[in-house]
Design a protein around this motif. Structure first.
Motif, PDB file in Angstrom:
ATOM      1  N   VAL A 197     -22.218   3.853 -21.234  1.00  0.00           N
ATOM      2  CA  VAL A 197     -21.826   3.539 -22.607  1.00  0.00           C
ATOM      3  C   VAL A 197     -23.007   2.869 -23.292  1.00  0.00           C
ATOM      4  O   VAL A 197     -23.528   1.866 -22.802  1.00  0.00           O
ATOM      5  CB  VAL A 197     -20.571   2.640 -22.656  1.00  0.00           C
ATOM      6  N   SER A 198     -23.421   3.420 -24.417  1.00  0.00           N
ATOM      7  CA  SER A 198     -24.500   2.848 -25.221  1.00  0.00           C
ATOM      8  C   SER A 198     -23.921   1.724 -26.073  1.00  0.00           C
ATOM      9  O   SER A 198     -22.942   1.926 -26.790  1.00  0.00           O
ATOM     10  CB  SER A 198     -25.103   3.922 -26.129  1.00  0.00           C
TER      11      SER A 198
ATOM     12  N   VAL B 210     -14.357   1.598 -24.613  1.00  0.00           N
ATOM     13  CA  VAL B 210     -13.831   0.371 -23.998  1.00  0.00           C
ATOM     14  C   VAL B 210     -13.075   0.714 -22.717  1.00  0.00           C
ATOM     15  O   VAL B 210     -13.263   0.072 -21.679  1.00  0.00           O
ATOM     16  CB  VAL B 210     -12.955  -0.415 -24.996  1.00  0.00           C
ATOM     17  N   ALA B 211     -12.265   1.746 -22.766  1.00  0.00           N
ATOM     18  CA  ALA B 211     -11.562   2.203 -21.560  1.00  0.00           C
ATOM     19  C   ALA B 211     -12.572   2.696 -20.523  1.00  0.00           C
ATOM     20  O   ALA B 211     -12.425   2.438 -19.326  1.00  0.00           O
ATOM     21  CB  ALA B 211     -10.563   3.298 -21.902  1.00  0.00           C
ATOM     22  N   ARG B 212     -13.608   3.386 -20.965  1.00  0.00           N
ATOM     23  CA  ARG B 212     -14.636   3.891 -20.051  1.00  0.00           C
ATOM     24  C   ARG B 212     -15.340   2.728 -19.354  1.00  0.00           C
ATOM     25  O   ARG B 212     -15.610   2.769 -18.158  1.00  0.00           O
ATOM     26  CB  ARG B 212     -15.646   4.742 -20.826  1.00  0.00           C
ATOM     27  N   LEU B 213     -15.640   1.670 -20.103  1.00  0.00           N
ATOM     28  CA  LEU B 213     -16.328   0.513 -19.511  1.00  0.00           C
ATOM     29  C   LEU B 213     -15.525  -0.122 -18.384  1.00  0.00           C
ATOM     30  O   LEU B 213     -16.104  -0.692 -17.457  1.00  0.00           O
ATOM     31  CB  LEU B 213     -16.634  -0.529 -20.590  1.00  0.00           C
ATOM     32  N   ARG B 214     -14.214  -0.020 -18.435  1.00  0.00           N
ATOM     33  CA  ARG B 214     -13.377  -0.580 -17.368  1.00  0.00           C
ATOM     34  C   ARG B 214     -13.614   0.128 -16.035  1.00  0.00           C
ATOM     35  O   ARG B 214     -13.307  -0.405 -14.983  1.00  0.00           O
ATOM     36  CB  ARG B 214     -11.905  -0.496 -17.740  1.00  0.00           C
ATOM     37  N   ARG B 215     -14.145   1.364 -16.093  1.00  0.00           N
ATOM     38  CA  ARG B 215     -14.392   2.148 -14.872  1.00  0.00           C
ATOM     39  C   ARG B 215     -15.853   2.140 -14.445  1.00  0.00           C
ATOM     40  O   ARG B 215     -16.219   2.808 -13.492  1.00  0.00           O
ATOM     41  CB  ARG B 215     -13.911   3.579 -15.077  1.00  0.00           C
ATOM     42  N   LEU B 216     -16.678   1.400 -15.173  1.00  0.00           N
ATOM     43  CA  LEU B 216     -18.102   1.328 -14.867  1.00  0.00           C
ATOM     44  C   LEU B 216     -18.424  -0.042 -14.266  1.00  0.00           C
ATOM     45  O   LEU B 216     -17.573  -0.935 -14.280  1.00  0.00           O
ATOM     46  CB  LEU B 216     -18.915   1.586 -16.142  1.00  0.00           C
TER      47      LEU B 216
ATOM     48  N   ASN C  77     -22.638  -5.002 -16.050  1.00  0.00           N
ATOM     49  CA  ASN C  77     -23.196  -4.293 -17.190  1.00  0.00           C
ATOM     50  C   ASN C  77     -22.134  -4.059 -18.265  1.00  0.00           C
ATOM     51  O   ASN C  77     -22.400  -4.219 -19.457  1.00  0.00           O
ATOM     52  CB  ASN C  77     -23.804  -2.963 -16.762  1.00  0.00           C
ATOM     53  N   SER C  78     -20.933  -3.696 -17.858  1.00  0.00           N
ATOM     54  CA  SER C  78     -19.865  -3.419 -18.824  1.00  0.00           C
ATOM     55  C   SER C  78     -19.539  -4.650 -19.657  1.00  0.00           C
ATOM     56  O   SER C  78     -19.307  -4.545 -20.861  1.00  0.00           O
ATOM     57  CB  SER C  78     -18.618  -2.921 -18.101  1.00  0.00           C
ATOM     58  N   THR C  79     -19.525  -5.809 -19.023  1.00  0.00           N
ATOM     59  CA  THR C  79     -19.254  -7.051 -19.752  1.00  0.00           C
ATOM     60  C   THR C  79     -20.338  -7.297 -20.791  1.00  0.00           C
ATOM     61  O   THR C  79     -20.042  -7.616 -21.943  1.00  0.00           O
ATOM     62  CB  THR C  79     -19.161  -8.233 -18.770  1.00  0.00           C
ATOM     63  N   ALA C  80     -21.596  -7.130 -20.396  1.00  0.00           N
ATOM     64  CA  ALA C  80     -22.708  -7.330 -21.329  1.00  0.00           C
ATOM     65  C   ALA C  80     -22.627  -6.349 -22.496  1.00  0.00           C
ATOM     66  O   ALA C  80     -22.829  -6.733 -23.657  1.00  0.00           O
ATOM     67  CB  ALA C  80     -24.033  -7.188 -20.601  1.00  0.00           C
ATOM     68  N   VAL C  81     -22.309  -5.089 -22.212  1.00  0.00           N
ATOM     69  CA  VAL C  81     -22.211  -4.075 -23.271  1.00  0.00           C
ATOM     70  C   VAL C  81     -21.100  -4.439 -24.250  1.00  0.00           C
ATOM     71  O   VAL C  81     -21.274  -4.351 -25.463  1.00  0.00           O
ATOM     72  CB  VAL C  81     -22.000  -2.661 -22.674  1.00  0.00           C
ATOM     73  N   ARG C  82     -19.961  -4.900 -23.735  1.00  0.00           N
ATOM     74  CA  ARG C  82     -18.843  -5.289 -24.624  1.00  0.00           C
ATOM     75  C   ARG C  82     -19.213  -6.495 -25.484  1.00  0.00           C
ATOM     76  O   ARG C  82     -18.867  -6.544 -26.659  1.00  0.00           O
ATOM     77  CB  ARG C  82     -17.589  -5.597 -23.804  1.00  0.00           C
ATOM     78  N   VAL C  83     -19.904  -7.477 -24.905  1.00  0.00           N
ATOM     79  CA  VAL C  83     -20.240  -8.705 -25.631  1.00  0.00           C
ATOM     80  C   VAL C  83     -21.311  -8.451 -26.688  1.00  0.00           C
ATOM     81  O   VAL C  83     -21.203  -8.913 -27.814  1.00  0.00           O
ATOM     82  CB  VAL C  83     -20.705  -9.805 -24.643  1.00  0.00           C
ATOM     83  N   ILE C  84     -22.347  -7.692 -26.314  1.00  0.00           N
ATOM     84  CA  ILE C  84     -23.488  -7.473 -27.204  1.00  0.00           C
ATOM     85  C   ILE C  84     -23.259  -6.317 -28.164  1.00  0.00           C
ATOM     86  O   ILE C  84     -23.681  -6.357 -29.316  1.00  0.00           O
ATOM     87  CB  ILE C  84     -24.759  -7.201 -26.371  1.00  0.00           C
TER      88      ILE C  84
END
Length: 130
Positions: free
Chosen positions: A59-60, A100-106, A110-117
């Motif tokens: 996820v970009s 967001v759903a995709r990040l739950r499976r990654l 990294n997923s936390t950082a992508v969601r925050v930033i």
């Protein structure tokens, strides 16, 4: 685009410009290699994601503002270094996928950082050739 969104983007890209050259050198860091849309040179970006079968998902955090996404739009042929081994593939931007759903499976960190930033999340799927 709001002022806060632009500030977050500029702050994150400033940090990434300093940290990414170091991360690229780590042998087990996952790296996405695109072809520069202007220079034609290989561009390597450390990414977080996961291989699922014959596809690699990521996820970009800045969606179409990310340089590697802009490079993919110009030329979808990419390489991904996973666990120290390079794989050729074709990247696909997935705007209808729920990032967001995709990040739950990654990978969680990294997923936390992508969601925050992140300010414009966009799912990318790379179909691996090998």
């Amino acid at each position: 685009m709001s002022r806060l969104t632009d500030l977050r983007f500029r702050a994150a890209t400033s940090v990434q410009r300093r940290v990414n050259p170091l991360l690229r050198r780590l042998p087990l860091q996952t790296v996405l290699e695109t072809t520069g849309r202007v220079s034609g040179l290989p561009r390597q970006t450390p990414v977080g994601g996961r291989r699922v079968g014959d596809a690699f998902w990521l996820v970009s955090e800045f969606g179409e503002r990310s340089q590697y996404v802009r490079n993919i739009k110009a030329d979808p042929r990419v390489r991904v270094r996973i666990r120290g081994r390079w794989h050729e593939g074709t990247a696909h931007l997935m705007p209808k996928d729920d990032p967001v759903a995709r990040l739950r499976r990654l990978p969680r960190l990294n997923s936390t950082a992508v969601r925050v930033i992140g300010t414009g999340l966009l799912t990318v799927r790379v179909d691996l050739a090998d």
